[in-house]
Design a protein around this motif. Structure first.
Motif, mmCIF file in Angstrom:
data_model
loop_
_atom_site.group_PDB
_atom_site.id
_atom_site.type_symbol
_atom_site.label_atom_id
_atom_site.label_comp_id
_atom_site.label_asym_id
_atom_site.label_seq_id
_atom_site.Cartn_x
_atom_site.Cartn_y
_atom_site.Cartn_z
ATOM 1 N N LYS A 31 36.238 36.362 48.053
ATOM 2 C CA LYS A 31 36.457 35.563 49.256
ATOM 3 C C LYS A 31 37.176 36.438 50.277
ATOM 4 O O LYS A 31 38.129 37.138 49.926
ATOM 5 C CB LYS A 31 37.318 34.340 48.913
ATOM 6 N N GLN A 91 37.629 35.766 43.281
ATOM 7 C CA GLN A 91 37.797 34.321 43.107
ATOM 8 C C GLN A 91 36.921 33.867 41.939
ATOM 9 O O GLN A 91 35.842 34.408 41.712
ATOM 10 C CB GLN A 91 37.386 33.606 44.402
ATOM 11 N N ASP A 92 37.393 32.893 41.218
ATOM 12 C CA ASP A 92 36.653 32.308 40.111
ATOM 13 C C ASP A 92 35.417 31.600 40.675
ATOM 14 O O ASP A 92 35.483 30.917 41.705
ATOM 15 C CB ASP A 92 37.570 31.318 39.377
ATOM 16 N N GLU A 152 35.831 27.853 41.033
ATOM 17 C CA GLU A 152 36.730 27.538 42.148
ATOM 18 C C GLU A 152 36.005 27.706 43.487
ATOM 19 O O GLU A 152 36.129 26.869 44.382
ATOM 20 C CB GLU A 152 37.958 28.451 42.095
ATOM 21 N N ALA A 211 33.660 24.793 43.923
ATOM 22 C CA ALA A 211 34.390 23.572 44.267
ATOM 23 C C ALA A 211 34.851 23.605 45.724
ATOM 24 O O ALA A 211 34.758 22.589 46.441
ATOM 25 C CB ALA A 211 35.583 23.392 43.332
ATOM 26 N N ASN A 212 35.345 24.762 46.174
ATOM 27 C CA ASN A 212 35.806 24.877 47.564
ATOM 28 C C ASN A 212 34.672 24.664 48.557
ATOM 29 O O ASN A 212 34.845 23.972 49.576
ATOM 30 C CB ASN A 212 36.451 26.248 47.805
#
Length: 127
Positions: free
Chosen positions: A60, A69-70, A73, A76-77
């Motif tokens: 990111k 970043q996972d 995650e 989801a973001n």
């Protein structure tokens, strides 16, 4: 004569109100356009994320730095962002619909005032 001046003043006020409503509608359309573009970009990102394997590296951009970043995650973001943008678009649609209804009622009010002015002037012309 005083009634005619009053009607002209009323007409001017209503025209100013109509002009302000039209500016608000145009501004709302600009904002809506921006959100629509963002929605398309985020949906594209989501499609790209869905193509990745679970062990893929995702980064990111935060300022000038790429931060790892996972995948879950990131997914989801992006979904949260899409939900937020979609909600904003619905709100903007509702707002613009309300503004357009007000605009139509202002136009109708202006038309009625114009008719009253014309009838007053026609009455004067006969006298």
């Amino acid at each position: 004569m005083a009634a005619l001046k009053e009607l002209h003043r009323e007409l001017e006020n209503k025209a100013n109100d109509l002009n302000k409503l039209q500016k608000d509608i145009a501004k709302n359309h600009q904002i809506r356009k921006k959100y629509t573009i963002q929605l398309g970009e985020n949906e594209l990102v989501l499609k790209e994320l869905d193509l990745l394997n679970e062990d893929a590296n995702v980064y990111k951009l935060i300022g000038p730095v790429l931060v790892k970043q996972d995948l879950a995650e990131a997914n989801a973001n992006v979904r949260k962002r899409i939900d937020y943008i979609s909600a904003e678009l619905k709100r903007l649609d509702s707002t613009v619909q309300d503004l357009e209804e007000k605009q139509n009622s202002k136009k109708e009010a202006i038309y009625k005032v114009q008719q009253r002015i014309q009838s007053l002037q026609a009455g004067k012309g006969k006298a």
